[in-house]
Design an enzyme around this catalytic site. Structure first.
Site, PDB file in Angstrom:
ATOM      1  N   SER A  45      -3.577  93.758  25.119  1.00  0.00           N
ATOM      2  CA  SER A  45      -3.988  95.104  24.748  1.00  0.00           C
ATOM      3  C   SER A  45      -5.473  95.278  25.001  1.00  0.00           C
ATOM      4  CB  SER A  45      -3.705  95.354  23.267  1.00  0.00           C
ATOM      5  OG  SER A  45      -4.616  94.620  22.454  1.00  0.00           O
ATOM      6  N   ASP A  46      -5.897  96.537  25.134  1.00  0.00           N
ATOM      7  CA  ASP A  46      -7.311  96.823  25.025  1.00  0.00           C
ATOM      8  C   ASP A  46      -7.686  96.644  23.553  1.00  0.00           C
ATOM      9  OD1 ASP A  46      -9.909  97.607  25.576  1.00  0.00           O
ATOM     10  OD2 ASP A  46      -9.318  99.385  26.718  1.00  0.00           O
ATOM     11  N   TRP A  47      -8.959  96.575  23.279  1.00  0.00           N
ATOM     12  CA  TRP A  47      -9.431  96.239  21.933  1.00  0.00           C
ATOM     13  C   TRP A  47      -9.013  97.327  20.934  1.00  0.00           C
ATOM     14  CZ3 TRP A  47      -9.782  92.751  25.123  1.00  0.00           C
ATOM     15  CH2 TRP A  47     -10.422  91.536  24.898  1.00  0.00           C
ATOM     16  N   GLY A  69      -6.132  98.493  20.648  1.00  0.00           N
ATOM     17  CA  GLY A  69      -5.280  99.444  21.350  1.00  0.00           C
ATOM     18  C   GLY A  69      -3.805  99.261  21.090  1.00  0.00           C
TER      19      GLY A  69
END
Length: 716
Positions: A229-231, A233
């Site tokens: 995931s993105d941070w 996210g």
């Protein structure tokens, strides 16, 4: 659904010996004890599983220590030379190794759909063929040095406005033909990881999009790496794990991070809400995610596996994908090089990319400058290098050269420096957090425009350096230069008819004075070698080798302008109903003349094209002659017009199918071979998949999307 990767004996044995708790610990990040990584995944000491460190990296390796600050990704793409992309990937990987990092969170390769996107400087192009070639180059280079590449952000992350909530409402064919190809090319080049976007796609968050993650990415494309995931996210536990996400980042809540590294005071900036969860909804409603979404894969995932909500086979696959990449790059056995930072080769590469990415938009004979010209150097930030925009790509260089330093070192004539405008203060990610989504601002210095105009009048030539500002988490409000830089250019041009403007921007900008000046150079964000690269091109030590990977046009002429449904969206839905007509495709279909077309860029040399010739199933040859007395660099481009086909969507009149950059010495010629991308000849059909229609394809060969020199036909 079975999307399990092929496992080595080592990985299979480790899966048998890992406890459930240990497996779960390998599916999410934790606090980095060294405090030098963007992300950190702890190992399992008892089984010899090493820890993993992840660093931001699109423009250089971003840790607490300085590193080579390469030009912005859009500048790299402007070189139209994917070999340079592979060189940059290798260089960044070597620097990652030297900083004890194992994963680079790069490259960024979302398509440039919206010219206002605050993150366009991190991306490559409005065209999927260009984006894919450069994505593949960087990925290959990173893995050449046994570091894990992480293309991002998957997928349709084409704006920063409302990026944590907005849904890209996009047709399957458009998704397949425009927004997915670069990711597929990155996967084919060997990407070991992939980062999901914050946004939703057709209503489903990217981090839990089973159709895209498990069916397309891992199924159709055979991706055997790890999806992270993105941070912050992620939204859920079971839905996200079952949807195909393998690694949740950062894996901790913000209070855990603050307690461990003591950054609360550093992040305060006078706002108590920066240290706590108070005011989170207000601060993160637009361009940033909720930082409370940090730990869905810790205890909650273990409980979900124990209850059967997440099958243990899915957990095993998540762990196997991570360990497979650890094994691939030699981390189990410590079989990797030590790397190096800021080497002479890396400095040279950063300068070559900046030079070859510089685009000569206009030239009325004033360039190249004579060495003995008296020069007035003007501009609000002329004494500093533009090393990038705000956000996670910010890289602190070891060394840098400003335009003043570069020109003064090269000039034989007198150099007078007058800023003429208050310094433009770049907008940063912290500004975006606190709600400032503007295009930067000016400081309150008392700078005299009249002095700059007087200096210009007294000089042989005036060179004005202007810039925009851009950051992650906020889109630009418009396409104008910040402050009163346009007025500065107009005043200088009125005083000296040999005025050159050098534009440092994140993407397309409006240039209302372009017909009043003698030359315009586009340098993007040129990185640490800003001054040296600018001087090399201004004085003709190098040909301006770049071509536009995006279309420049007045703001109202873009397909996303004037329609709130398309951008920034209504009720958190952005409707991609321009379909395939993005960038130059739109301008060609609408018959609208852009300011500067996709692929445009002049040279100090003069090139003549011979007749194009079809030499294979997907290859075209053309002779390019340099008819001048100076060496030059040309970028030959091929655009395909497909036959009519049964269609629910409007098909672009022409699509880029191939390109090649070539050095042509003075008075000589070179034969250029263009290999056409198969997808540019085809279209995506919901029932048949990729389809190439029978009929006659016209291949146009030329210098830009609007400067076509010859055409040939291919029968399919």
């Amino acid at each position: 659904m079975d999307d399990a990767t092929e496992r080595s004996e080592r990985i299979a044995d480790l899966l048998d010996r890992l406890t459930l708790e240990e497996k779960v610990s390998l599916t999410h990040g934790a606090v980095d004890p060294a405090g030098n990584a963007t992300g950190y995944v702890p190992g399992v000491d008892r089984l010899g599983i090493p820890e993993l460190r992840l660093a931001d990296g699109p423009l250089g390796v971003r840790t607490e220590d300085p590193a080579t600050a390469f030009p912005a990704s859009i500048s790299l793409a402007a070189t139209f030379d994917p070999d340079l992309a592979r060189e940059q990937g290798r260089a960044m990987a070597r620097e990652a190794l030297a900083r004890d990092q194992d994963v680079l969170l790069a490259p960024g390769l979302n398509l440039i759909r919206v010219p206002h996107n605050g993150r366009n400087f991190e991306y490559y192009s409005e065209d999927p063929v260009v984006s894919g070639r450069f994505a593949a180059g960087v990925v290959s280079g990173i893995h050449d040095e046994d570091v894990i590449a992480t293309p991002k952000h998957f997928v349709a992350n084409n704006q920063e406005s409302h990026r944590a909530e907005v849904s890209a409402e996009v047709d399957e064919r458009v998704l397949r033909e425009l927004y997915l190809p670069a990711f597929r090319d990155a996967v084919a080049a060997g990407a070991g990881a992939l980062m999901t976007a914050y946004n939703r796609i057709n209503g489903t968050y990217a981090s839990e999009h089973e159709r895209l993650l498990r069916e397309v990415l891992k199924g159709e494309w055979d991706f055997d790496g790890v999806v992270m995931s993105d941070w912050f996210g992620t939204q859920f536990t079971a839905d996200t794990a079952n949807g195909g996400l393998d690694l949740q980042m950062p894996g901790v809540r913000p209070d855990e991070q603050l307690e461990s590294d003591g950054t609360a005071d550093a992040e305060d900036d006078g706002d108590d809400s920066a240290d706590t969860s108070d005011g989170v909804a207000e601060r993160f409603a637009d361009g940033l995610p909720d930082p409370e979404r940090g730990d869905y894969f810790s205890d909650a995932l273990q409980s979900a596996v124990e209850s059967g909500e997440v099958p243990e086979e899915r957990l095993d696959d998540m762990v196997a994908r991570l360990l497979g990449q650890v094994e691939r790059v030699g981390l189990f056995d410590g079989d990797r090089g030590e790397g190096a930072v800021d080497t002479p080769d890396h400095r040279d590469l950063a300068e070559r990319i900046a030079v070859n990415g510089t685009v000569l938009l206009e030239n009325d004979g004033v360039l190249p400058l004579a060495a003995d010209d008296d020069v007035a150097l003007i501009g609000p930030n002329v004494d500093e290098a533009i090393t990038g925009g705000g956000g996670s790509s910010e890289t602190e260089p070891v060394v840098s050269t400003s335009p003043v330093e570069g020109v003064e070192a090269r000039a034989d004539g007198a150099v007078t420096v007058e800023r003429g405008h208050e310094r433009i203060v770049p907008v940063t990610l912290l500004d975006a957090i606190h709600g400032d989504q503007g295009d930067g601002g000016a400081d309150d210095e008392d700078v005299d425009r009249d002095a700059a105009v007087a200096a210009a009048a007294d000089a042989d030539v005036a060179v004005v350096f202007v810039r925009d500002t851009a950051t992650e988490a906020a889109d630009r409000e418009d396409l104008r230069l910040a402050g009163e830089q346009d007025e500065l250019v107009e005043a200088v041009a009125a005083a000296n008819d040999r005025t050159v403007v050098v534009v440092g921007s994140s993407g397309p900008v409006e240039l209302p004075w372009r017909e009043d000046v003698a030359a315009v150079l586009q340098t993007w964000y040129p990185g640490q070698a800003h001054g040296d690269a600018a001087a090399a091109v201004l004085y003709g030590d190098a040909d301006p080798g770049g071509r536009l990977p995006v279309t420049f046009a007045p703001e109202p002429d873009y397909p996303t302008a004037g329609d709130e449904r398309r951008y920034p969206g209504v009720d958190y839905e952005a409707h991609y109903d321009e379909g395939l007509l993005v960038g130059y495709r739109h301008f060609d279909a609408a018959g609208v003349d852009p300011t500067y077309p996709f692929g445009h860029g002049d040279s100090y040399a003069e090139f003549r094209y011979g007749d194009a010739e079809v030499t294979g199933d997907r290859t075209v040859h053309v002779d390019v002659a340099n008819a001048s007395d100076r060496d030059g660099r040309e970028v030959v481009q091929a655009y395909v017009a497909a036959p009519e086909a049964p269609d629910d969507l409007e098909r672009p009149p022409r699509e880029l199918a191939g390109f090649a950059a070539v050095e042509v010495p003075a008075g000589e010629s070179r034969t250029v071979e263009l290999t056409l991308d198969e997808r540019a000849l085809g279209r995506y059909d919901a029932d048949e998949g990729w389809t190439v229609d029978d009929g006659e394809f016209t291949v146009h060969v030329g210098r830009s999307s609007r400067d076509l020199r010859d055409s040939v036909t291919i029968e399919r």
